[in-house]
Design a protein around this motif. Structure first.
Motif, PDB file in Angstrom:
ATOM      1  N   LEU A 230       0.837  -1.204   0.000  1.00 21.75           N
ATOM      2  CA  LEU A 230       0.000   0.000   0.000  1.00 21.75           C
ATOM      3  C   LEU A 230       0.867   1.247   0.000  1.00 21.75           C
ATOM      4  CD1 LEU A 230      -2.910  -0.208   2.595  1.00 21.75           C
ATOM      5  CD2 LEU A 230      -3.109   0.307   0.176  1.00 21.75           C
ATOM      6  N   TYR A 231       1.860   1.238   0.873  1.00 23.57           N
ATOM      7  CA  TYR A 231       2.760   2.386   1.001  1.00 23.57           C
ATOM      8  C   TYR A 231       3.468   2.657  -0.329  1.00 23.57           C
ATOM      9  CZ  TYR A 231       6.614   5.332   2.598  1.00 23.57           C
ATOM     10  OH  TYR A 231       7.505   6.365   2.749  1.00 23.57           O
ATOM     11  N   ASP A 232       4.028   1.597  -0.919  1.00 24.59           N
ATOM     12  CA  ASP A 232       4.798   1.763  -2.153  1.00 24.59           C
ATOM     13  C   ASP A 232       3.953   2.338  -3.287  1.00 24.59           C
ATOM     14  OD1 ASP A 232       7.094   0.881  -0.931  1.00 24.59           O
ATOM     15  OD2 ASP A 232       6.951  -1.174  -1.690  1.00 24.59           O
TER      16      ASP A 232
ATOM     17  N   SER B  67       1.128   3.975  -3.017  1.00 28.54           N
ATOM     18  CA  SER B  67       0.613   5.308  -2.681  1.00 28.54           C
ATOM     19  C   SER B  67       1.661   6.395  -2.892  1.00 28.54           C
ATOM     20  CB  SER B  67       0.110   5.344  -1.237  1.00 28.54           C
ATOM     21  OG  SER B  67       1.190   5.447  -0.336  1.00 28.54           O
ATOM     22  N   VAL B  68       2.932   6.049  -2.703  1.00 27.11           N
ATOM     23  CA  VAL B  68       3.983   7.052  -2.907  1.00 27.11           C
ATOM     24  C   VAL B  68       4.260   7.237  -4.403  1.00 27.11           C
ATOM     25  CG1 VAL B  68       6.459   7.495  -2.582  1.00 27.11           C
ATOM     26  CG2 VAL B  68       5.048   6.821  -0.633  1.00 27.11           C
ATOM     27  N   LYS B  69       4.208   6.122  -5.145  1.00 31.99           N
ATOM     28  CA  LYS B  69       4.444   6.193  -6.599  1.00 31.99           C
ATOM     29  C   LYS B  69       3.280   6.870  -7.299  1.00 31.99           C
ATOM     30  CE  LYS B  69       5.990   2.043  -8.010  1.00 31.99           C
ATOM     31  NZ  LYS B  69       6.109   0.885  -8.894  1.00 31.99           N
ATOM     32  N   ASN B  70       2.072   6.614  -6.822  1.00 33.45           N
ATOM     33  CA  ASN B  70       0.859   7.125  -7.464  1.00 33.45           C
ATOM     34  C   ASN B  70      -0.022   7.781  -6.390  1.00 33.45           C
ATOM     35  OD1 ASN B  70      -1.414   7.607  -8.948  1.00 33.45           O
ATOM     36  ND2 ASN B  70      -1.816   5.471  -9.489  1.00 33.45           N
ATOM     37  N   PRO B  71       0.394   8.989  -5.945  1.00 34.82           N
ATOM     38  CA  PRO B  71      -0.225   9.584  -4.749  1.00 34.82           C
ATOM     39  C   PRO B  71      -1.706   9.914  -4.902  1.00 34.82           C
ATOM     40  CG  PRO B  71       1.292  11.131  -5.778  1.00 34.82           C
ATOM     41  CD  PRO B  71       1.475   9.831  -6.482  1.00 34.82           C
ATOM     42  N   ASP B  72      -2.198  10.047  -6.134  1.00 32.32           N
ATOM     43  CA  ASP B  72      -3.622  10.364  -6.294  1.00 32.32           C
ATOM     44  C   ASP B  72      -4.513   9.134  -6.164  1.00 32.32           C
ATOM     45  OD1 ASP B  72      -2.750  12.908  -6.782  1.00 32.32           O
ATOM     46  OD2 ASP B  72      -2.920  12.746  -8.966  1.00 32.32           O
ATOM     47  N   SER B  73      -3.916   7.950  -6.268  1.00 32.03           N
ATOM     48  CA  SER B  73      -4.724   6.747  -6.441  1.00 32.03           C
ATOM     49  C   SER B  73      -5.705   6.490  -5.299  1.00 32.03           C
ATOM     50  CB  SER B  73      -3.830   5.520  -6.659  1.00 32.03           C
ATOM     51  OG  SER B  73      -2.970   5.339  -5.546  1.00 32.03           O
ATOM     52  N   MET B  74      -5.227   6.608  -4.049  1.00 33.58           N
ATOM     53  CA  MET B  74      -6.132   6.289  -2.935  1.00 33.58           C
ATOM     54  C   MET B  74      -7.275   7.289  -2.851  1.00 33.58           C
ATOM     55  SD  MET B  74      -3.511   5.072   0.060  1.00 33.58           S
ATOM     56  CE  MET B  74      -4.463   3.869   0.973  1.00 33.58           C
ATOM     57  N   TYR B  75      -6.974   8.561  -3.137  1.00 35.36           N
ATOM     58  CA  TYR B  75      -8.014   9.590  -3.097  1.00 35.36           C
ATOM     59  C   TYR B  75      -9.053   9.339  -4.194  1.00 35.36           C
ATOM     60  CZ  TYR B  75     -10.235  14.169  -2.724  1.00 35.36           C
ATOM     61  OH  TYR B  75     -11.147  15.184  -2.559  1.00 35.36           O
ATOM     62  N   VAL B  76      -8.568   8.991  -5.375  1.00 36.85           N
ATOM     63  CA  VAL B  76      -9.471   8.729  -6.497  1.00 36.85           C
ATOM     64  C   VAL B  76     -10.369   7.526  -6.183  1.00 36.85           C
ATOM     65  CG1 VAL B  76      -9.557   7.947  -8.914  1.00 36.85           C
ATOM     66  CG2 VAL B  76      -8.015   9.800  -8.245  1.00 36.85           C
ATOM     67  N   ILE B  77      -9.762   6.467  -5.650  1.00 40.14           N
ATOM     68  CA  ILE B  77     -10.528   5.273  -5.282  1.00 40.14           C
ATOM     69  C   ILE B  77     -11.603   5.633  -4.253  1.00 40.14           C
ATOM     70  CG2 ILE B  77     -10.366   3.087  -4.004  1.00 40.14           C
ATOM     71  CD1 ILE B  77      -7.575   2.728  -5.391  1.00 40.14           C
TER      72      ILE B  77
ATOM     73  N   SER C 147       9.134   7.630   6.020  1.00 37.34           N
ATOM     74  CA  SER C 147       9.534   6.344   5.451  1.00 37.34           C
ATOM     75  C   SER C 147       8.512   5.267   5.804  1.00 37.34           C
ATOM     76  CB  SER C 147      10.892   5.941   6.005  1.00 37.34           C
ATOM     77  OG  SER C 147      10.770   5.697   7.398  1.00 37.34           O
ATOM     78  N   TYR C 148       8.577   4.163   5.071  1.00 47.64           N
ATOM     79  CA  TYR C 148       7.729   3.025   5.414  1.00 47.64           C
ATOM     80  C   TYR C 148       7.988   2.580   6.846  1.00 47.64           C
ATOM     81  CZ  TYR C 148       6.325  -1.740   6.100  1.00 47.64           C
ATOM     82  OH  TYR C 148       5.797  -2.872   6.656  1.00 47.64           O
ATOM     83  N   GLU C 149       9.259   2.595   7.255  1.00 49.08           N
ATOM     84  CA  GLU C 149       9.617   2.137   8.601  1.00 49.08           C
ATOM     85  C   GLU C 149       8.908   2.986   9.669  1.00 49.08           C
ATOM     86  OE1 GLU C 149      11.767   2.342   6.035  1.00 49.08           O
ATOM     87  OE2 GLU C 149      11.953   0.152   5.873  1.00 49.08           O
ATOM     88  N   ASP C 150       8.888   4.313   9.468  1.00 52.58           N
ATOM     89  CA  ASP C 150       8.215   5.202  10.429  1.00 52.58           C
ATOM     90  C   ASP C 150       6.723   4.885  10.524  1.00 52.58           C
ATOM     91  OD1 ASP C 150      10.511   6.549  11.058  1.00 52.58           O
ATOM     92  OD2 ASP C 150      10.133   8.243   9.715  1.00 52.58           O
TER      93      ASP C 150
END
Lengths: 191, 191
Positions: free
Chosen positions: A93-95, A97-107, A177-180
């Motif tokens: 999910l993290y990966d 969302s960072v590559k395609n930041p609009d995707s979760m909002y659009v969904i 970061s993903y770790e945080d």
């Protein structure tokens, strides 16, 4: 079918314009007229690619969900513990969302509109057609790994935290970061 | 001012109808026509109480925010540590959200509409006009109590978790105690 010649580039341009409209104005006010204006084509041209507004929204939704689905399928097939699987899902999910930041909002926006062509559940969180994370959260609770709360609480926490981070990254704000993110989520969720 | 006689009960009825419309269809498609139809009064009657749709949305927003604001003010005046203050804010949010489960959704919806009469920040999370929790989160990070991530991550996590719980409670699903929610949030956020 009465179809005119289709053009893959134009198909993508239409979907990209729809994404921009959703980002600017939300999905509720999207119309094929608006999309046509944005792509600078006639409205009848839209109907070569999409039956109607709902079909456009549905195809856009499926395209956006597909990015996640591919990674989710990989996780589902891996032979690790429930805890590790959950962490892999959150990483996926993290990966994306960072590559395609609009995707979760659009969904989320497409699911939220009244009489959404893809709405199946309540309007309160980002959802995917099949929800493997929910199954895994239930399993984690049953195994006694996760605190026993309604798993929708965890879903909401995971999705919204990662979405917020992708918005921060997109807007040039401090992103993490993903770790945080993972440490915040799992230290809260694990027993 | 050209005002006809005002009636407090009718004023409340109009706002309640607006809440129902937002819960059913979202705030983006709300209109004074729709509200008038729902209350079963003429549209001109709405204008006795509200200048226009934006004024109605703004007054509704302020009414919903006010429930939280009163509790927030109490917390702000208390003389305790940053950590305890944060916990008091989360408790206040939790309490109002359970008593008035639609409030957070209504607040978020009104902020999310394009050209919202109350929009000041981004459309991604529930917001309040003044955000004392954000200030406190920043303070907690500066004091080294909270993990150092963008505080909007925490805001999103707090609001959405509590909102999800209030939806679960309203829908008769498994809902969780303040203690459960608080333990998930603070074990994740605290260093």
């Amino acid at each position: 079918m009465g179809m005119k010649k289709k053009d893959n580039a134009k198909y993508n341009k239409i979907l990209e314009a729809a994404v921009q409209i959703i980002m600017d104005d939300g999905a509720a006010t999207l119309s094929t007229t608006k999309v046509a204006k944005r792509v600078n084509i006639s409205q009848s041209n839209i109907y070569i690619y999409f039956k109607n507004k709902d079909d456009l929204l549905k195809q856009l939704y499926l395209m956006e969900v597909d990015c996640y689905q591919q990674l989710f399928d990989q996780v589902a097939q891996s032979n690790v513990s429930t805890k590790e699987k959950l962490q892999m899902y959150v990483k996926a999910l993290y990966d994306v969302s960072v590559k395609n930041p609009d995707s979760m909002y659009v969904i989320e926006q497409i699911k939220q509109i009244p009489n959404s062509p893809v709405s199946v559940t309540d309007p309160s969180f980002v959802g995917f057609e099949s929800n493997p994370i929910l199954d895994l959260l239930n399993q984690g609770i049953a195994e006694g790994i996760l605190k026993d709360v309604n798993p929708t609480i965890y879903l909401s926490m995971i999705f919204n935290t990662i979405r917020m981070n992708s918005i921060n990254a997109k807007q040039g704000q401090q992103s993490n970061s993903y770790e945080d993110i993972s440490s915040i989520l799992f230290e809260g969720m694990l027993k």
